[in-house]
Design a protein around this motif. Structure first.
Motif, short mmCIF file in Angstrom:
data_model
loop_
_atom_site.label_atom_id
_atom_site.label_comp_id
_atom_site.label_asym_id
_atom_site.label_seq_id
_atom_site.Cartn_x
_atom_site.Cartn_y
_atom_site.Cartn_z
N THR A 154 0.82 -1.20 0.00
CA THR A 154 0.00 0.00 0.00
C THR A 154 0.86 1.26 0.00
O THR A 154 1.80 1.38 0.78
N CYS A 176 5.97 7.90 -10.72
CA CYS A 176 4.61 8.06 -10.22
C CYS A 176 4.51 9.36 -9.44
O CYS A 176 5.51 10.06 -9.24
N ASP A 202 1.71 8.26 -4.51
CA ASP A 202 1.49 6.88 -4.97
C ASP A 202 2.74 6.00 -4.85
O ASP A 202 2.75 4.88 -5.35
N LYS A 228 1.06 -4.94 -12.26
CA LYS A 228 0.87 -3.65 -12.95
C LYS A 228 -0.09 -2.76 -12.16
O LYS A 228 -0.92 -3.22 -11.39
N SER A 229 0.07 -1.45 -12.39
CA SER A 229 -0.81 -0.46 -11.78
C SER A 229 -0.90 0.75 -12.68
O SER A 229 0.09 1.15 -13.30
N ASP A 230 -2.09 1.33 -12.76
CA ASP A 230 -2.28 2.53 -13.59
C ASP A 230 -1.55 3.72 -13.00
O ASP A 230 -1.29 4.70 -13.71
N LYS A 231 -1.20 3.66 -11.72
CA LYS A 231 -0.56 4.79 -11.06
C LYS A 231 0.96 4.74 -11.16
O LYS A 231 1.62 5.72 -10.82
#
Length: 239
Positions: A3, A140, A144, A169-172
Motif C-alpha cells: 500500500t 509516479c 502513490d 501492474k498499476s495505472d498509477k
C-alpha cells in the motif's frame, strides 16, 4: 503491491552560511548535520538539520522514499531525502541532500522488490530461491509511491525466470527498469564430492616419489684440487 503511504513527518531545518569544511565540522559539533535543499525551480539553500529526525525518516517503513514536511523559517514545503552520507567508522551522518517536490508532479524513485510465497522449485524440487534484482525504478506521483512491490514466487520452478515484466501492474505506476531484467529464479544445490578410499589410495600411488636428497659437503676448491694432483703423481713415481 504494498500500500502506498505518505508519512506525515516534519523535518525542521535552520538556514546556514555555506563555507569550508571547517564550517561543516562546526555544524556537526553543535549536534546538527549540514544539508542542502534544492528543486522546485528555486535556488539551493544550505541548511542544518537534526540527525535524529533524519534517521527516523530513513528507518521508517517508506525509508528514503518518505514524503515529509520540511520546515525552514516557519515555511513548510514537501520534500524527500535524495542522498545522504555516513562517516565510515562511527556511522554518523555527515551530509544530507533534500529535494523539494510538488505533490501533483510525477517523480522517479527506486522501490524494493519483495518476494512473496514459497516457490514450488524449493518445496518440491529441492532448489534454492535466488533474487537477482532487489529494486526497480518507477515513475509516479509522490502520494502513490509504494513501500515495496510484492512479487508472488509460489509457482516458480527450475528453468523458469521471473522478470520485471512479471511485476504486478498499476495505472498509477510506470516501470522504467528494463522489462526483461531478471528478478528471481531457482538454482540447484551443488553437492561437494567426498573422495572415496580407493580414490585416495590411487592418488597416493600416483604421487611422485620423493627426490633423492643430495648430501651437503664442503665443496672442493681449486687449491685443494691443485694440491691433490702432485700427491698422486708422487705415489706413481714411488711405484
Amino acid at each position: 503491491m504494498a500500500t502506498a503511504t505518505t508519512e506525515q513527518n516534519i523535518l525542521e531545518a535552520q538556514p546556514r552560511t555555506p563555507g569550508t569544511k571547517n564550517d561543516a565540522r562546526r555544524v556537526r559539533k553543535q549536534g546538527k548535520v549540514p544539508a542542502v535543499v534544492y528543486g522546485a525551480g528555486k535556488q539551493a539553500l544550505p541548511v542544518s538539520v537534526d540527525p535524529r529526525q533524519v534517521s527516523r525518516i530513513l528507518h521508517s517503513e517508506t525509508g528514503h522514499n518518505t514524503v515529509f514536511d520540511l520546515a525552514v523559517d516557519g515555511e513548510r514545503t514537501k520534500a524527500m531525502i535524495v542522498d545522504w552520507q555516513y562517516e565510515p567508522i562511527k556511522g554518523a551522518l555527515l551530509h544530507i541532500d533534500l529535494k523539494r517536490i510538488a505533490m501533483d508532479q510525477k517523480l522517479r524513485v527506486n522501490v524494493p522488490i519483495e518476494l512473496v510465497g514459497e516457490p514450488a522449485g524449493v518445496k518440491q524440487q529441492g532448489g534454492i530461491l535466488e533474487q537477482i534484482t532487489r529494486e526497480v525504478e518507477i515513475e509516479c506521483l509522490p502520494g502513490d509511491i509504494p513501500n515495496a512491490i510484492d512479487l508472488n514466487v509460489g509457482e516458480l520452478v527450475f528453468g523458469m525466470v521471473l522478470r520485471v515484466t512479471d511485476l504486478p501492474k498499476s495505472d498509477k505506476i510506470k516501470f522504467l527498469t528494463d522489462p526483461d531484467q531478471p528478478v528471481a529464479h531457482i538454482i540447484s544445490i551443488k553437492e561437494e564430492e567426498v573422495p572415496t578410499a580407493e580414490a585416495v589410495a590411487g592418488e597416493a600411488a600416483a604421487a611422485p616419489a620423493e627426490p633423492e636428497v643430495i648430501k651437503k659437503g664442503k665443496p672442493e676448491t681449486e687449491e685443494e684440487g691443485a694440491e691433490a694432483a702432485p700427491e698422486k703423481s708422487e705415489k706413481k713415481e714411488k711405484k
